[in-house]
Design an enzyme around this catalytic site. Sequence first.
Site, mmCIF file in Angstrom:
data_model
loop_
_atom_site.group_PDB
_atom_site.id
_atom_site.type_symbol
_atom_site.label_atom_id
_atom_site.label_comp_id
_atom_site.label_asym_id
_atom_site.label_seq_id
_atom_site.Cartn_x
_atom_site.Cartn_y
_atom_site.Cartn_z
ATOM 1 N N ASN A 87 35.254 -29.921 -15.977
ATOM 2 C CA ASN A 87 33.887 -30.261 -16.377
ATOM 3 C C ASN A 87 33.761 -29.899 -17.854
ATOM 4 O O ASN A 87 33.618 -28.730 -18.212
ATOM 5 C CB ASN A 87 32.902 -29.441 -15.519
ATOM 6 C CG ASN A 87 31.462 -29.776 -15.834
ATOM 7 O OD1 ASN A 87 31.175 -30.502 -16.778
ATOM 8 N ND2 ASN A 87 30.554 -29.221 -15.045
ATOM 9 N N ARG A 143 34.553 -34.527 -14.173
ATOM 10 C CA ARG A 143 33.126 -34.798 -14.015
ATOM 11 C C ARG A 143 32.656 -35.604 -15.232
ATOM 12 O O ARG A 143 32.831 -35.169 -16.375
ATOM 13 C CB ARG A 143 32.354 -33.485 -13.950
ATOM 14 C CG ARG A 143 30.875 -33.740 -13.837
ATOM 15 C CD ARG A 143 30.088 -32.580 -14.383
ATOM 16 N NE ARG A 143 28.672 -32.871 -14.287
ATOM 17 C CZ ARG A 143 27.748 -32.255 -15.002
ATOM 18 N NH1 ARG A 143 28.098 -31.326 -15.872
ATOM 19 N NH2 ARG A 143 26.493 -32.563 -14.863
ATOM 20 N N HIS A 174 22.984 -35.184 -11.225
ATOM 21 C CA HIS A 174 23.326 -34.249 -10.138
ATOM 22 C C HIS A 174 23.778 -35.010 -8.878
ATOM 23 O O HIS A 174 23.685 -34.491 -7.779
ATOM 24 C CB HIS A 174 22.131 -33.365 -9.725
ATOM 25 C CG HIS A 174 21.636 -32.428 -10.765
ATOM 26 N ND1 HIS A 174 20.300 -32.171 -10.947
ATOM 27 C CD2 HIS A 174 22.299 -31.656 -11.658
ATOM 28 C CE1 HIS A 174 20.142 -31.301 -11.931
ATOM 29 N NE2 HIS A 174 21.345 -30.969 -12.380
ATOM 30 N N ARG A 194 13.326 -27.561 -19.620
ATOM 31 C CA ARG A 194 12.908 -28.960 -19.830
ATOM 32 C C ARG A 194 11.534 -29.193 -19.215
ATOM 33 O O ARG A 194 11.234 -28.685 -18.138
ATOM 34 C CB ARG A 194 13.902 -29.925 -19.182
ATOM 35 C CG ARG A 194 15.266 -29.933 -19.812
ATOM 36 C CD ARG A 194 16.092 -31.087 -19.229
ATOM 37 N NE ARG A 194 17.502 -30.900 -19.505
ATOM 38 C CZ ARG A 194 18.449 -30.885 -18.570
ATOM 39 N NH1 ARG A 194 18.151 -31.057 -17.291
ATOM 40 N NH2 ARG A 194 19.700 -30.716 -18.910
ATOM 41 N N ARG A 244 14.812 -15.294 -11.768
ATOM 42 C CA ARG A 244 14.826 -13.880 -11.380
ATOM 43 C C ARG A 244 13.720 -13.145 -12.118
ATOM 44 O O ARG A 244 13.000 -12.319 -11.537
ATOM 45 C CB ARG A 244 16.193 -13.253 -11.683
ATOM 46 C CG ARG A 244 17.234 -13.682 -10.667
ATOM 47 C CD ARG A 244 18.616 -13.431 -11.143
ATOM 48 N NE ARG A 244 19.021 -14.485 -12.088
ATOM 49 C CZ ARG A 244 20.257 -14.850 -12.303
ATOM 50 N NH1 ARG A 244 21.232 -14.245 -11.686
ATOM 51 N NH2 ARG A 244 20.543 -15.814 -13.158
ATOM 52 N N GLY A 256 21.010 -22.846 -7.956
ATOM 53 C CA GLY A 256 20.631 -21.443 -8.221
ATOM 54 C C GLY A 256 19.315 -21.004 -7.607
ATOM 55 O O GLY A 256 19.264 -20.032 -6.847
ATOM 56 N N GLY A 278 17.251 -22.930 -5.583
ATOM 57 C CA GLY A 278 17.130 -23.413 -4.200
ATOM 58 C C GLY A 278 17.877 -22.535 -3.214
ATOM 59 O O GLY A 278 17.439 -22.342 -2.082
ATOM 60 N N ASN A 324 18.716 -19.268 -3.821
ATOM 61 C CA ASN A 324 18.401 -17.830 -3.976
ATOM 62 C C ASN A 324 16.919 -17.523 -4.096
ATOM 63 O O ASN A 324 16.561 -16.392 -4.411
ATOM 64 C CB ASN A 324 19.063 -17.278 -5.240
ATOM 65 C CG ASN A 324 20.560 -17.292 -5.140
ATOM 66 O OD1 ASN A 324 21.125 -16.579 -4.338
ATOM 67 N ND2 ASN A 324 21.184 -18.137 -5.931
ATOM 68 N N GLU A 331 29.801 -28.642 -6.278
ATOM 69 C CA GLU A 331 30.127 -29.888 -6.981
ATOM 70 C C GLU A 331 31.628 -30.017 -7.232
ATOM 71 O O GLU A 331 32.169 -31.119 -7.183
ATOM 72 C CB GLU A 331 29.335 -29.962 -8.300
ATOM 73 C CG GLU A 331 27.860 -30.220 -8.039
ATOM 74 C CD GLU A 331 26.969 -30.002 -9.251
ATOM 75 O OE1 GLU A 331 26.663 -28.832 -9.538
ATOM 76 O OE2 GLU A 331 26.586 -30.979 -9.894
HETATM 77 P P1 AMP Z 1 22.225 -23.208 -11.615
HETATM 78 O O1 AMP Z 1 21.857 -24.121 -12.743
HETATM 79 O O2 AMP Z 1 22.337 -23.900 -10.292
HETATM 80 O O3 AMP Z 1 23.402 -22.323 -11.915
HETATM 81 O O4 AMP Z 1 20.972 -22.216 -11.430
HETATM 82 C C1 AMP Z 1 20.661 -21.260 -12.415
HETATM 83 C C2 AMP Z 1 19.313 -20.667 -12.122
HETATM 84 O O5 AMP Z 1 19.238 -20.168 -10.786
HETATM 85 C C3 AMP Z 1 19.036 -19.430 -12.986
HETATM 86 O O6 AMP Z 1 18.490 -19.787 -14.211
HETATM 87 C C4 AMP Z 1 18.045 -18.674 -12.151
HETATM 88 O O7 AMP Z 1 16.749 -19.126 -12.510
HETATM 89 C C5 AMP Z 1 18.325 -19.087 -10.742
HETATM 90 N N1 AMP Z 1 18.895 -17.980 -9.953
HETATM 91 C C6 AMP Z 1 20.177 -17.591 -9.909
HETATM 92 N N2 AMP Z 1 20.300 -16.513 -9.092
HETATM 93 C C7 AMP Z 1 19.060 -16.221 -8.642
HETATM 94 C C8 AMP Z 1 18.526 -15.230 -7.779
HETATM 95 N N3 AMP Z 1 19.308 -14.303 -7.218
HETATM 96 N N4 AMP Z 1 17.190 -15.242 -7.552
HETATM 97 C C9 AMP Z 1 16.387 -16.191 -8.095
HETATM 98 N N5 AMP Z 1 16.839 -17.149 -8.913
HETATM 99 C C10 AMP Z 1 18.158 -17.173 -9.192
#
Ligand code: AMP
Length: 398
Positions: A7, A91, A180, A241, A286, A332, A334, A336, A385
Amino acid sequence: MNVLVINCGSSSLKFQLINSDSEKCIAKGLCERIGIEGSQISYTPAGGEKETKVTPMPDHTEAIRLVLEALTNPKTGVVKSLEEIDAVGHRIVHGGEKFAESTIIDADVLKAIEECNDLAPLHNPANLIGIHACQKLMPNTPMVAVFDTSFHQTMPEEAYMYGLPYEYYKKYKIRRYGFHGTSHAYVSKRAAEILGVPYESLKIIVCHLGNGASISAVKNGKCVDTSMGLTPLEGLIMGTRSGDIDPAILEFIAKKEQMDLPTLMNVLNKKSGVLGLSDGLSSDFRDIEAGYDKGDENAIRAMNTYCYHVAKYVGSYAAAMNGVDVIAFTAGVGENGPLVRRLVCEHFGFLGVKLDPELNAKRGVDLVISTPDSKVKVMMIPTNEELAIARETVRLVK
Ligand code: AMP
């Protein structure tokens, strides 16, 4: 088969070596600051220690050479020689209308990807550089292009057309493409698999909520709508964004703040979304969740507005499909974010959605998180992915 998944960004390169029989990642890593001072490679073999090495990487060919060196290193490598890497899956962000499926890379495909550069000027040229670098170092290894846009090519015209003069579609192919796609395809298929129901019989809404975020409506195994558009800027509020806004806001801000178009676009891409809404608190959920729990008004505003917009899309896609069987959360946030999932699902009592609070408190596992009597199954499904790209690569190379 061992598949190297690449990627490639303009100054970074993520990689994973995946064994397609076990579907396990054998090693993974990241090259950063390619072409910039202070470049480094991090490499982690499965079950081993992460190593980071600061080393010059003037270009992507050098980055790929270092990746291959790490994978074949006699001490910490995971394969004896490059012969053990059977295929490479790349990718590619934008395939325009040319690619409704992944494809084996040849000279015609490279040309067609290049013709999509205008649609993704930051991403496609970097993806192409990654392919050329791999071809140089592994000239006899088959390579496959897997596009972020392909899965969405099944959308009907009414979902992908904008209310603009039709000549712009005819001249420039301005339309909704969606992104995505690899994640939406993987998660929707996985939902059917977990439920033990034929994929072709389900109406699924996938909420890919990461730093970038998009939603798709998948009816009978085909994507029928998605929230990102010509570019990834449209749709949901994201980390930085803006997502959907009144287009006339651009002119309004341009006049008030005396901004030119590139500066405005930078505001919409980098300074808006959750970061902007929280008045600069954070783009990371977070921090937003922690602030929300403490009663911070900036965090509460960002969280509530974000979730409201997700719910509006979910509602509109339930209408687009004339029903919904599954709402699946991934990426991330969705995977967590129990609070986000709860705030979104609270809007769907009228559809008979009932979350199980204990199951919803879990994170990062494949799980149905609705109650047994919920009329719609709500699921959390970690996306993968890289595995989806490896599977596509094997399908085409075999
Ligand atoms: P991704 O682009 O799928 O890697 O998601 C990244 C985003 O997921 C981060 O900017 C966080 O906002 C969110 N994230 C990651 N870990 C956690 C967590 N443990 N609790 C809440 N949000 C999280």
